[in-house]
Every structure is written in C-alpha cells, then in structure tokens.
Design a protein around this motif. Sequence first.
Motif, short mmCIF file in Angstrom:
data_model
loop_
_atom_site.label_atom_id
_atom_site.label_comp_id
_atom_site.label_asym_id
_atom_site.label_seq_id
_atom_site.Cartn_x
_atom_site.Cartn_y
_atom_site.Cartn_z
N PHE A 1 17.42 -11.47 30.82
CA PHE A 1 16.70 -11.36 29.53
C PHE A 1 15.20 -11.49 29.76
N ARG B 1 13.65 -8.48 31.55
CA ARG B 1 13.54 -7.33 30.64
C ARG B 1 12.38 -7.51 29.67
N GLN B 2 12.28 -8.72 29.09
CA GLN B 2 11.22 -8.95 28.10
C GLN B 2 9.84 -8.91 28.75
N ALA C 1 9.03 -7.23 31.43
CA ALA C 1 8.76 -5.82 31.78
C ALA C 1 8.35 -5.04 30.54
N LEU C 2 9.01 -5.34 29.41
CA LEU C 2 8.67 -4.68 28.15
C LEU C 2 7.24 -5.01 27.74
#
Lengths: 135, 171
Positions: free
Chosen positions: A39, A42-43, A45-46
């Motif tokens: 999680f 991903r966050q 990288a976003l």
Amino acid sequence: MNCEHARQALLDSLDSPIPAELDEAMRNHVGNCEACRGFAERQRALDVRLTAAAPVVSLSSEFRSSLQAELSDHPIPIPSWPESLPDIAHLAGCAFAILLLLVALPQYSAAILAAGMGFTLVTYFLQAVVRSSLT
Amino acid sequence: MDENVQQLLRRKRYAEALEELLNRYETKVFRMAVTFLKDPARAEEVTQDIFLKLWQALPYYDGRASPGTWLYTIARNTCLSASRSDFYRKTVPLDSRKECAALRPAIQSDLELEQSINRLPEIQQVVITLFYLQEKRVDEVARMLGIPEGTVKSHLHRARLALGEMMKEAQ
Ligand SMILES: [Zn+2]
C-alpha cells in the motif's frame, strides 16, 4: 499500531509533515507488514507521479499589460456617499427627536432620555442588519 | 501582507492594493482557473475577469474576510460560472476546435494518470489537482474552495485510495 492507523498516518504524511513519533510508528509497521508495504509503495509512487505530472503553469508575459488596459476602460466606481453617512443620519435624527421631546415635555426628561436611548440602540441594530444583508 | 492590503484599502489607495494582490495571488488564482477550466488560454482570460471584478469591488471591501479569502471567493464564483457557460457552449457542434482546447486537462504529460483522475468524482478531481498545482498546501486549497481543511484532507484521501486501486488494477 494496526494496519488502519498505519495507512491513515501514511496518507496524512503525503498531505503535510506528520509528528516524528507517528512517522516512526508508521514506518515500523510498514516495515513489518507486507500488505501495508505494498500500500505504502503504491501511494508513494502515486504521489511522485502526481507531483511530476502537475505542470508549472504561469500567466503569459502580456497578462499584466492587457489587464492594465482593461482596468483603464473600467474605472473604479467610487461610492456616491461616505460609508458612515447612514450612521450619522440615523444618530442625528434620533438626537433631534429626543431634544424635541425634552423641550416639549420637560417633566418626563428622565423617561424620554432612557426610552430615546433604547430606541436609538434598537433601530441602530436593525438598520445595521438590513444594510449588511444588502451588501 | 494581507494586513498591508487592508491598510491600503482603508486609505482608499486602490491601485496600490490591487498591485499587492496581483503580486501575491495572480499565479495562485490562475492555477485555480486552470484547474476548473482545464485550458490555460481560457484560464488566463478568466483570471483577467476575476481581477477586473476585484478592482471594481475594492471600494466595497468590508473587512469581514481577509482580502485573500475574499479574492478566492470572487475567483471561485467566476470560475464556476465560466466553466458552466463553457459547458453549454461546448454543446454547439460547430465549435469543435474550441472543444479540444477546453478538454485539455490540468494534469498533463501522464495520459494514464490523467484518465484515472477523470474517473474520480468532480470534487475529488478538483481537490487533488489543486493540491498538486498549489505546492501541496492543504490550507491554501481549503481557502480557495471555501471548505474546512479536514474536508480537503478527506477528499484527498479518497482520491488517493481510488487512484491507488486503479494503479493496482492496471499493473
Ligand atoms: Zn499493516
């Protein structure tokens, strides 16, 4: 710290810096929890992608000069009377009415003064409310 | 700096007050317009309208909100009515060239990300775009939209979660 708190803290940290202890607790949890590690990756990288994609937009160099031309076509409307005029007119009117009553009925001067002042205050409040609703 | 503007307004030095407000806010207001209108050229026109409205309203500034917050209210209302009128203009079929320009998004250069953002509810699109365009300042976004910081954060979080899910699906 459980998964829900860790994820909340991670999202908060992307908005603005979070307290050091909270940051440490979050990192500890993320380091030891596979699901939250995915999680977090991903966050983060976003966040990097969103930062990179936000264009540095700026106004063109002609913006100020063309605004200036518009402004001179639209001179600022100056209010036709001073802001305080309604207050002055109201207070002067009330004072004049009280004086007139004092001269006509000198035997009730104390009651006239008290009632006059009360009336002045109440109507002042009312006109202030009406005026603020107009602007 | 907002206090400085307040003093200038009290002394009726409108031209100087406008100059100060332009120096401080023109880029922020422009980026706000880009977020709402998704077209830099149109956003620049609307930014000009906003400062023109501000100029004409300066004598009536009542000091209830700070000048910056007051300017953001004018900016928000002007952007919303401009984007509404653009939306209706877009339904005119002959105007197809303009339509392409108006659809150009505020988040550019990452097509996949841009498409994901376009799938979010409108308020989340606006909040997340404004946040990244305005140097990641939750307080500034809250002031621009006239909503509490907590509300900005909750829209941001929902947008991040939804975008995270979309990225996961795409992998
Ligand atoms: Zn976990």
